[in-house]
Design an enzyme around this catalytic site. Structure first.
Site: not given
Lengths: 558, 562
Positions: A295, A334-336
């Site tokens: 990200n 998060d945000e894998l």
């Protein structure tokens, strides 16, 4: 016509002369009764600790409270800053002491022990009575932690004008207990580093414990950009991953911060985000993360499918967690980014060999890391994707943090997990500062706009939930991600905005039972903000001072 | 496939090890030539001032430059922060002297005198040469102000590692001159008060980026912190407290401090709007004072504007402005003139009585008022400065010398230029530093900043000062400034909300283009701005982080499409 206008002016001026009914308390107590009698603090005022075997951190808290009482020197936020109170003060009675005691049968433990008990078992409630006749004020609680909360409230009651510390609202009777057990502040110390002294200031006079009853410091201590945490078993992680040898948190720094926080009623919940947000681990273990997509730069995530990575991560988390007293530890999640693994030879090879899916591998990884934490007596905490985006087995005890949107809480609650409300659309303190990536002059903050204190304050912790799900909401927190922050702006970007969630989750509602309301709240928040400034915190002004001295005059429809 | 990725990582690491070509200069000079030789600053380095009768403030500037040279201790913004430079430094030549001199025939005046000369007559250009062989560096200019600008540049050239102050880019040859004469920063000290020390610190930071005008919006409807000798009640009744004032000696000290740093102080006493607090002293002079709903009568509370149609108000205002202006050395003085609200006067009895009895319109009365106030300033030798509405919304006679500040939108510059007036670019859609902090009015939780979003340094940096103008109009653009309005600001967040963002306009209006002649470019600029920001931190300022530090030491690695 001109004449009638002058009458209005006179009425306005008169209004300013009268004592304002504004309470300086934040968060507002559960019940609150006040009178209209002026009461001064005696020059010989003292705190009378009537507790056998009182712990040293309670004595420290009393000393701090005495210091604030003498040094806050906050003028009332009215025109004249208290100049018009002098006649009321001339013959006022004097308060000479506050007696602190525990309810009979209460165990006497250090504040720092009470602060780290499991959520739901801490005793933060207290009763504070200040008679109007000058007789001793009393503070009673079921624990030293409750006394600590009461001292915080006591300090907020008093104003200062020309050598006199006073209240206009005696007698005062308060019974107070938090609506939610978890009230936090999240800080990312990896994108940019914060010296220990900045963390202590944030925890301290802090506004966290001592001013606004926040009880959890959620410490997002590592990320892809840097690994400032020194881990005894894995020293290379910080040697290679910290921004510099100076920009680290040593084992003793961490212990000092944990103790400092606990003495202020604050539990430190550490987060080592995995398996994403780990690129910098490659500086030490280049074969563990894979670097392709993310990200934000740098890309790089743990190859969680590999057994050696699983074991390494479980061992790393365990060795960090075991030296911390908190019952809670966040493994992030998060945000894998799945693209990252699509072309990763080592991951694909492992998946092919074992016939596992990526999801299956993540499940195995998580069971291993969480299992290791549970073995250390910790309750795992994860970001919402671990529940909503992946099909993995999590212990029923797992606590889930909502961040992507406030709309996601219902889905998590639907899975029966306890939740912490940290929605970016209300609680992210970093939103609204524009794009930070290079070469993107027209880019905007991904979570634009800036979340004002009042926007955050309108968050409803129980929105969209069924009554049966209410008990799943442990509380919430505001968070500062540090792409565009550092010690230079930590005060001004956090305060007083982070007080919004503190009141939502402590008070839940007004003492009258009415819902929290931004118009009622603003004058009190001004009070907190000006008191913070008196205590040396660089909190932003919420309005021109002209407005701060004239409650409601700057409301949009005033 | 895995091996090829490792090669990529290696290449990246190798790139970080090499000395970066990034120049730390901000604003980037007009011409710039650099080499690749390492040069260290001698422990015995000194500034050799070869200027006969050099003024005291030049010596002070040299002392300051010496201090920065010794104390900046800025590590190069690369991985290792200069650790990889040590081999290059081992046999490096040493620089022992910078010789400062003026061109022959240049007059020797204090920097503070040069700094307040009329726009277009100041001499800010300089030439700086640093040989690679260790022989004396030279700084030559046409004025002490030019020398001051050159010292600022000199200080930005050096990095520090392990006790050594050095550059890797000798020889260095710079000839530099500003593209625009006006490069400002504006601060509103009326919505919330700033102690003098905060203003001084801000002036220091401005000087580091060659900003030459402090536009001081010193009063507004909310407070009147300026002590005026002839009208002491204005501050007594209008300041937030007796402590939150600017005394005459405070103002003089700030002007002197600014002047010694090459900065002119442009005072603004905004009239006839933005004056509500004057009612605390002269209630008869102010219309619609504190009327509600305030939104009908003002852009923000409290309502209240000067009754400019009344002769006594005209005389009072002209006298007030003249008495303030007579004590300040600048050639410029702003009378404001923005956001004048007409409904405020519609039902104002004294105004309507006056208009009816003299058979004048509100516009004519404003014309009379402005002629009187501007006339009084011109009599004091000042050039009036106004906000754009005085030209675009009202039909009033302004001296051709009047300078107009464009603020509502960058689109408005053209209309002002078409009127033939000189302009300063201060467009809210690029340059307002307060934008993006959400609504500050109470009872409006879903409200947003009126000029949302936040203006990042890079958005500001893309501003084109000459957009939409004809070539013939270019000369009307004196320069520009970024501004901080203080509804949501005070000393607590002054540094982080201003810096390093306010450096964007400093470069636009000093440099205008890259030394190559290419247009300014955010990708080229970011590493230099990071350098400036980290140097500011070293000097004790609190500018925000523009990116994670990981990005700051890896130029371009965090670009959007990197």
């Amino acid at each position: 016509m001109a004449f009638s206008r002058y009458l209005i002016i006179l009425a306005l001026v008169t209004g300013c002369i009268l004592p304002s009914g504004v309470q300086a308390l934040w968060p507002i107590p559960t019940t609150l009764e006040t009178g209209m009698t002026t009461l001064k603090i005696s020059p010989t005022f003292y705190f009378d600790v009537q507790i056998e075997g009182a712990p040293s951190d309670l004595h420290d808290a009393v000393t701090q409270s005495q210091y604030y009482l003498e040094n806050d020197k906050l003028g009332r936020l009215v025109v004249g800053r208290g100049a018009n109170d002098t006649t009321a003060l001339a013959n006022a009675r004097t308060l000479s002491k506050l007696t602190l005691s525990l309810a009979s049968g209460a165990a006497v433990e250090p504040i720092s022990s009470e602060a780290i008990k499991p959520l739901g078992t801490r005793s933060e409630e207290y009763a504070l009575i200040i008679p109007a006749d000058g007789s001793a004020a009393t503070l009673i609680a079921n624990s030293t932690l409750g006394l600590y909360r009461g001292l915080t409230t006591f300090n907020q009651l008093f104003y200062y004008y020309r050598g006199v510390t006073y209240t206009l609202l005696a007698p005062i009777s308060i019974k107070d207990t938090p609506a939610y057990p978890f009230r936090g502040l999240g800080l990312d110390t990896s994108r940019n580093y914060y010296p220990v002294s900045d963390i202590l200031r944030t925890l301290d006079c802090d506004e966290l414990g001592e001013a606004i009853q926040i009880n959890t410091f959620h410490w997002h201590i590592t990320d892809s950009q840097s690994f400032p945490l020194e881990v005894a078993q894995y020293p290379e992680l910080a040697i290679n991953g910290a921004y510099s040898p100076q920009e680290v948190y040593t084992a003793s720094d961490v212990q000092y911060i944990v103790e400092y926080a606990a003495a202020r009623g604050i539990d430190v919940m550490m987060e080592i985000d995995t398996p994403g947000h780990t690129a910098i681990i490659a500086a030490t273990y280049p074969e563990y993360p894979v670097a392709d997509f993310a990200n934000e730069p740098p890309a790089g995530q743990l190859r969680f499918a590999l057994p050696e990575v699983m074991n390494f991560t479980a061992s790393l988390l365990t060795s960090v967690a075991k030296v911390l007293p908190s019952h809670y530890f966040s493994t992030g999640g998060d945000e894998l980014n799945t693209n990252c693994y699509a072309n990763d030879y080592l991951t694909e090879q492992q998946l092919n060999r074992t016939g596992m899916t990526l999801n299956g591998a993540l499940d195995a990884f998580t069971q291993t890391t969480h299992g290791a934490l549970i073995a250390q007596g910790k309750t795992p905490v994860v970001w919402e994707e671990m529940v909503l985006d992946w099909n993995i087995t999590l212990s029923n005890e797992t606590i889930v943090m909502i961040w992507i949107s406030s709309a996601d809480a219902a889905a998590v609650a639907g899975r029966g997990f306890r939740i912490i409300q940290a929605p970016s659309n209300y609680f992210y303190l970093d939103c609204g500062a524009g794009e930070w990536l290079g070469d993107d002059p027209t880019g905007n903050s991904w979570c634009d706009p800036f979340k004002t204190w009042s926007e955050a304050y309108t968050f409803d912790p129980l929105a969209n939930l069924t009554e049966a799900q209410y008990e799943l909401v442990l509380g919430g927190e505001q968070i500062l991600w540090s792409e565009q922050s550092g010690p230079q702006n930590v005060d001004s970007i956090v305060w007083p905005r982070a007080a919004s969630s503190a009141e939502i989750f402590w008070s839940g509602k007004q003492p009258t039972g009415a819902a929290l309301n931004v118009t009622e709240a603003l004058p009190r928040l001004h009070d907190v903000r000006y008191r913070m400034v008196q205590r040396g915190i660089n909190a932003i002004p919420l309005q021109p001072q002209w407005c701060a001295l004239r409650p409601d005059a700057c409301d949009i429809y005033a | 496939m895995a091996p090829s990725r490792y090669v990529g990582i290696l290449a990246l690491v190798a790139g970080c090890l090499l000395p970066s070509g990034v120049h730390a200069l901000w604003p980037i000079p007009h011409t710039l030539e650099t080499g690749t030789t390492a040069l260290t600053v001698s422990p015995f380095f000194y500034f050799d001032v070869q200027v006969e009768g050099a003024p005291l403030d030049l010596y002070e500037a040299v002392s300051q430059a010496q201090y920065y040279l010794a104390n900046d201790k800025l590590g190069r913004l690369v991985v290792g922060r200069g650790a990889n430079d040590t081999t290059a430094l081992v046999g490096a030549n040493t620089l022992s002297t910078l010789t400062l001199s003026l061109m022959s025939g240049a007059t020797v005046e204090p920097i503070a005198s040069e700094a307040v000369k009329p726009l277009g007559t100041r001499s800010e250009e300089y030439t700086l040469t640093i040989p690679a062989d260790g022989s004396a560096a030279t700084l030559v200019a046409n004025s002490t102000l030019g020398l001051y600008r050159g010292l600022t540049t000199f200080n930005q050239l050096f990095y520090y590692y392990g006790g050594v102050t050095y550059t890797l880019l000798a020889p260095i040859a710079i000839t530099d001159t500003p593209a625009y004469p006006f490069r400002g920063f504006a601060l509103d000290t009326a919505r919330n008060y700033y102690p003098v020390t905060d203003i001084l610190r801000t002036l220091d930071a401005m000087s580091w980026v060659k900003i030459n005008t402090f536009h001081w919006h010193i009063t507004d409807s909310q407070s009147f912190p300026l002590e005026v000798a002839q009208y002491p009640e204005l501050a007594i009744n209008g300041a937030y407290s007796p402590q939150e004032v600017y005394t005459p000696s405070d103002v003089q000290y700030i002007i002197q401090y600014a002047g010694a740093r090459g900065i002119d102080v442009l005072l603004e006493v905004d009239t006839p709007g933005h004056t509500s607090i004057i009612a605390a002293t002269y209630p008869d002079y102010v219309a619609c004072f504190d009327e509600t709903p305030w939104a009908t009568y003002a852009n923000e509370p409290p309502a209240g504007q000067l009754r400019f149609a009344l002769p006594e108000v005209v005389n009072f205002t002209a006298s007030l402005l003249a008495s303030i202006a007579s004590t300040v050395p600048s050639s410029y003085f702003s009378t404001g003139g923005d956001e004048l609200n007409t409904p405020c006067y519609t039902n104002d009895y004294p105004t309507q009585l006056q208009l009816n009895s003299t058979n004048t319109t509100l516009n004519d009365a404003l014309n009379t008022f402005t002629l009187a106030t501007h006339g009084a300033l011109i009599a004091e030798g000042k050039t009036p400065v106004v906000w754009e509405e005085m030209v675009l919304d009202w039909n009033i006679t302004l001296s051709n010398e009047t300078i107009v500040m464009v603020w509502i939108s960058s689109e408005d510059a053209l209309a002002v230029a078409e009127r033939g007036l000189r302009l300063v670019q201060a467009p809210s859609n690029y340059f307002y530093l307060d934008c993006g902090a959400g609504a500050w009015l109470g009872d409006d939780p879903t409200g947003n900043s009126w000029c949302d979003p936040f203006k990042t340094w890079s958005e500001s940096y893309t501003f084109d000062p000459l957009a939409n103008l004809t070539e013939a109009q270019y000369e009307l653009v004196l320069g520009g400034e970024q501004l901080l309005w203080s509804e949501q600001s005070g000393p607590e967040n002054l540094d982080p909300i201003v810096w390093p963002r306010a450096a964007s306009s400093a470069e636009i209006f000093w440099s205008a283009q890259q030394p190559t002649g290419a247009p300014l470019n955010v990708t080229e600029a970011l590493p230099r701005l990071q350098d400036l920001r980290f140097r500011m931190v070293q000097r004790g300022l609190k500018p925000i982080s523009l990116q994670p530090y990981w990005c700051a030491i890896r130029p371009d690695a965090c670009d959007l499409t990197a």
